[in-house]
Scaffold this motif. Structure first.
Motif, PDB file in Angstrom:
ATOM      1  N   VAL A 153       1.098  -1.457  -0.092  1.00  0.00           N
ATOM      2  CA  VAL A 153       0.508  -0.011  -0.050  1.00  0.00           C
ATOM      3  C   VAL A 153       1.136   1.190   0.128  1.00  0.00           C
ATOM      4  CG1 VAL A 153      -1.835   1.165   1.190  1.00  0.00           C
ATOM      5  CG2 VAL A 153      -2.093  -1.198   1.315  1.00  0.00           C
ATOM      6  N   GLY A 154       2.334   1.666   0.797  1.00  0.00           N
ATOM      7  CA  GLY A 154       3.193   2.472   1.066  1.00  0.00           C
ATOM      8  C   GLY A 154       3.435   2.610  -0.465  1.00  0.00           C
ATOM      9  N   ARG A 155       3.823   2.133  -1.427  1.00  0.00           N
ATOM     10  CA  ARG A 155       4.067   1.512  -2.923  1.00  0.00           C
ATOM     11  C   ARG A 155       3.133   2.247  -3.515  1.00  0.00           C
ATOM     12  NH1 ARG A 155       9.335  -3.047  -4.202  1.00  0.00           N
ATOM     13  NH2 ARG A 155      10.186  -1.950  -1.991  1.00  0.00           N
ATOM     14  N   TRP A 156       2.060   1.422  -3.101  1.00  0.00           N
ATOM     15  CA  TRP A 156       1.219   2.417  -4.642  1.00  0.00           C
ATOM     16  C   TRP A 156       0.863   3.904  -4.733  1.00  0.00           C
ATOM     17  CZ3 TRP A 156      -3.910   3.980  -3.009  1.00  0.00           C
ATOM     18  CH2 TRP A 156      -5.134   4.524  -3.861  1.00  0.00           C
ATOM     19  N   LEU A 157       1.050   4.227  -3.316  1.00  0.00           N
ATOM     20  CA  LEU A 157       0.341   5.545  -2.926  1.00  0.00           C
ATOM     21  C   LEU A 157       1.408   6.384  -3.075  1.00  0.00           C
ATOM     22  CD1 LEU A 157      -1.486   7.273  -1.481  1.00  0.00           C
ATOM     23  CD2 LEU A 157      -0.103   6.865   0.947  1.00  0.00           C
ATOM     24  N   ILE A 158       2.474   6.230  -2.954  1.00  0.00           N
ATOM     25  CA  ILE A 158       3.692   6.569  -3.905  1.00  0.00           C
ATOM     26  C   ILE A 158       3.492   6.796  -5.532  1.00  0.00           C
ATOM     27  CG2 ILE A 158       6.083   7.007  -4.069  1.00  0.00           C
ATOM     28  CD1 ILE A 158       6.561   5.483  -1.262  1.00  0.00           C
TER      29      ILE A 158
ATOM     30  N   ALA B  71     -10.209  11.615 -13.610  1.00  0.00           N
ATOM     31  CA  ALA B  71     -11.455  13.085 -12.984  1.00  0.00           C
ATOM     32  C   ALA B  71     -11.867  12.035 -12.057  1.00  0.00           C
ATOM     33  CB  ALA B  71     -11.892  13.654 -13.699  1.00  0.00           C
ATOM     34  N   GLY B  72     -12.813  10.635 -11.984  1.00  0.00           N
ATOM     35  CA  GLY B  72     -13.492  10.195 -11.017  1.00  0.00           C
ATOM     36  C   GLY B  72     -12.394   9.005 -10.283  1.00  0.00           C
ATOM     37  N   TYR B  73     -11.190   9.157 -10.963  1.00  0.00           N
ATOM     38  CA  TYR B  73     -10.305   8.487  -9.897  1.00  0.00           C
ATOM     39  C   TYR B  73      -9.001  10.012  -8.746  1.00  0.00           C
ATOM     40  CZ  TYR B  73      -6.930   4.330  -8.777  1.00  0.00           C
ATOM     41  OH  TYR B  73      -5.908   3.406  -8.215  1.00  0.00           O
ATOM     42  N   ARG B  74      -9.062  10.252  -9.071  1.00  0.00           N
ATOM     43  CA  ARG B  74      -8.803  12.006  -8.665  1.00  0.00           C
ATOM     44  C   ARG B  74      -9.706  12.063  -7.873  1.00  0.00           C
ATOM     45  NH1 ARG B  74      -6.234  13.162 -14.001  1.00  0.00           N
ATOM     46  NH2 ARG B  74      -8.370  15.037 -14.082  1.00  0.00           N
ATOM     47  N   ARG B  75     -10.611  12.600  -7.485  1.00  0.00           N
ATOM     48  CA  ARG B  75     -11.766  12.707  -6.947  1.00  0.00           C
ATOM     49  C   ARG B  75     -12.138  11.742  -5.425  1.00  0.00           C
ATOM     50  NH1 ARG B  75     -14.820  14.448 -10.654  1.00  0.00           N
ATOM     51  NH2 ARG B  75     -15.923  12.786 -11.109  1.00  0.00           N
ATOM     52  N   ARG B  76     -11.904  10.911  -5.869  1.00  0.00           N
ATOM     53  CA  ARG B  76     -12.246   9.357  -5.103  1.00  0.00           C
ATOM     54  C   ARG B  76     -11.092   9.696  -3.979  1.00  0.00           C
ATOM     55  NH1 ARG B  76     -14.163   5.497  -8.541  1.00  0.00           N
ATOM     56  NH2 ARG B  76     -16.487   5.488  -8.272  1.00  0.00           N
ATOM     57  N   LEU B  77      -9.550   9.509  -4.905  1.00  0.00           N
ATOM     58  CA  LEU B  77      -8.436   9.878  -3.679  1.00  0.00           C
ATOM     59  C   LEU B  77      -8.515  10.991  -3.010  1.00  0.00           C
ATOM     60  CD1 LEU B  77      -5.333   8.471  -5.972  1.00  0.00           C
ATOM     61  CD2 LEU B  77      -6.547   7.324  -4.312  1.00  0.00           C
ATOM     62  N   GLU B  78      -8.635  12.397  -3.140  1.00  0.00           N
ATOM     63  CA  GLU B  78      -8.558  13.478  -2.811  1.00  0.00           C
ATOM     64  C   GLU B  78      -9.503  14.108  -1.824  1.00  0.00           C
ATOM     65  OE1 GLU B  78      -9.956  16.131  -5.794  1.00  0.00           O
ATOM     66  OE2 GLU B  78      -7.388  17.093  -6.640  1.00  0.00           O
ATOM     67  N   GLN B  79     -11.132  12.676  -1.986  1.00  0.00           N
ATOM     68  CA  GLN B  79     -11.284  12.280  -0.645  1.00  0.00           C
ATOM     69  C   GLN B  79     -11.378  11.959   0.262  1.00  0.00           C
ATOM     70  OE1 GLN B  79     -15.070  10.717  -2.408  1.00  0.00           O
ATOM     71  NE2 GLN B  79     -15.597  12.827  -3.199  1.00  0.00           N
ATOM     72  N   LEU B  80     -10.241  10.759   0.082  1.00  0.00           N
ATOM     73  CA  LEU B  80      -9.504  10.249   0.804  1.00  0.00           C
ATOM     74  C   LEU B  80      -8.314  10.641   1.695  1.00  0.00           C
ATOM     75  CD1 LEU B  80      -9.461   7.038  -0.815  1.00  0.00           C
ATOM     76  CD2 LEU B  80     -11.171   7.640   1.223  1.00  0.00           C
ATOM     77  N   GLY B  81      -8.568  12.223   0.640  1.00  0.00           N
ATOM     78  CA  GLY B  81      -6.872  13.084   1.750  1.00  0.00           C
ATOM     79  C   GLY B  81      -6.115  13.132   1.170  1.00  0.00           C
TER      80      GLY B  81
ATOM     81  N   ALA C 254       3.283  13.228 -13.109  1.00  0.00           N
ATOM     82  CA  ALA C 254       3.094  11.679 -14.291  1.00  0.00           C
ATOM     83  C   ALA C 254       1.853  11.051 -13.930  1.00  0.00           C
ATOM     84  CB  ALA C 254       4.527  11.237 -14.140  1.00  0.00           C
ATOM     85  N   THR C 255       1.797   9.718 -13.062  1.00  0.00           N
ATOM     86  CA  THR C 255       1.090   9.337 -12.231  1.00  0.00           C
ATOM     87  C   THR C 255      -0.882  10.212 -12.244  1.00  0.00           C
ATOM     88  OG1 THR C 255       2.530   7.729 -11.895  1.00  0.00           O
ATOM     89  CG2 THR C 255       0.264   7.427 -11.135  1.00  0.00           C
ATOM     90  N   TRP C 256      -0.873  10.880 -11.541  1.00  0.00           N
ATOM     91  CA  TRP C 256      -1.728  11.323 -11.041  1.00  0.00           C
ATOM     92  C   TRP C 256      -2.323  12.380 -12.828  1.00  0.00           C
ATOM     93  CZ3 TRP C 256      -4.117  12.291  -6.097  1.00  0.00           C
ATOM     94  CH2 TRP C 256      -5.396  12.800  -6.388  1.00  0.00           C
ATOM     95  N   THR C 257      -1.613  13.025 -13.113  1.00  0.00           N
ATOM     96  CA  THR C 257      -1.828  13.741 -14.517  1.00  0.00           C
ATOM     97  C   THR C 257      -2.577  12.566 -15.339  1.00  0.00           C
ATOM     98  OG1 THR C 257       0.032  13.894 -15.043  1.00  0.00           O
ATOM     99  CG2 THR C 257      -0.590  15.352 -14.277  1.00  0.00           C
ATOM    100  N   GLY C 258      -2.362  11.038 -15.001  1.00  0.00           N
ATOM    101  CA  GLY C 258      -2.268  10.222 -15.999  1.00  0.00           C
ATOM    102  C   GLY C 258      -4.057   9.385 -15.531  1.00  0.00           C
ATOM    103  N   LEU C 259      -4.753   9.467 -14.275  1.00  0.00           N
ATOM    104  CA  LEU C 259      -5.553   9.095 -13.169  1.00  0.00           C
ATOM    105  C   LEU C 259      -7.209   9.810 -14.485  1.00  0.00           C
ATOM    106  CD1 LEU C 259      -4.558   8.577  -9.857  1.00  0.00           C
ATOM    107  CD2 LEU C 259      -4.425   7.127 -11.988  1.00  0.00           C
TER     108      LEU C 259
ATOM    109  N   PRO D 238       4.627  19.244  -8.916  1.00  0.00           N
ATOM    110  CA  PRO D 238       5.769  18.965 -10.383  1.00  0.00           C
ATOM    111  C   PRO D 238       7.009  19.546 -10.180  1.00  0.00           C
ATOM    112  CG  PRO D 238       4.347  20.485 -11.376  1.00  0.00           C
ATOM    113  CD  PRO D 238       3.664  19.938  -9.489  1.00  0.00           C
ATOM    114  N   PRO D 239       7.591  18.139 -11.100  1.00  0.00           N
ATOM    115  CA  PRO D 239       9.268  18.627 -10.478  1.00  0.00           C
ATOM    116  C   PRO D 239       9.658  19.533 -11.272  1.00  0.00           C
ATOM    117  CG  PRO D 239       8.842  16.944 -11.727  1.00  0.00           C
ATOM    118  CD  PRO D 239       7.758  16.807 -11.100  1.00  0.00           C
ATOM    119  N   ALA D 240      10.595  20.392 -10.882  1.00  0.00           N
ATOM    120  CA  ALA D 240      10.617  21.672 -11.050  1.00  0.00           C
ATOM    121  C   ALA D 240      12.480  21.476 -12.588  1.00  0.00           C
ATOM    122  CB  ALA D 240      11.710  22.631 -10.182  1.00  0.00           C
TER     123      ALA D 240
END
Length: 71
Positions: A8-13, A26-36, A19-24, A42-44
């Motif tokens: 779970v720790g590796r999955w969360l990271i 919208a519904g998946y991102r919204r659910r993750l945000e609901q979980l905090g 790069a992963t977040w932008t590929g998710l 983004p890397p500089a």
């Protein structure tokens, strides 16, 4: 901690990486945000590139020969 063999720790990271977040979807991102869970910034551009070091080894055949003589 693992659930069904998934670390779970590796999955969360991985999910939080820009790069992963932008590929998710919208519904998946919204659910993750609901979980905090929020994305990492983004890397500089400067941080993404490794600083180059000046070459310390002799470059040409002549320079290698001179270096061998001085050692």
């Amino acid at each position: 901690m693992t659930i069904h063999g998934q670390d779970v720790g590796r999955w969360l990271i991985k999910q939080r990486q820009h790069a992963t977040w932008t590929g998710l979807k919208a519904g998946y991102r919204r659910r993750l945000e609901q979980l905090g869970i929020t994305p990492l910034p983004p890397p500089a551009e400067a941080e993404a590139e490794a600083p180059t070091k000046p070459a310390t080894a002799p470059v040409g055949a002549f320079a290698r020969g001179v270096a061998a003589l001085t050692q």
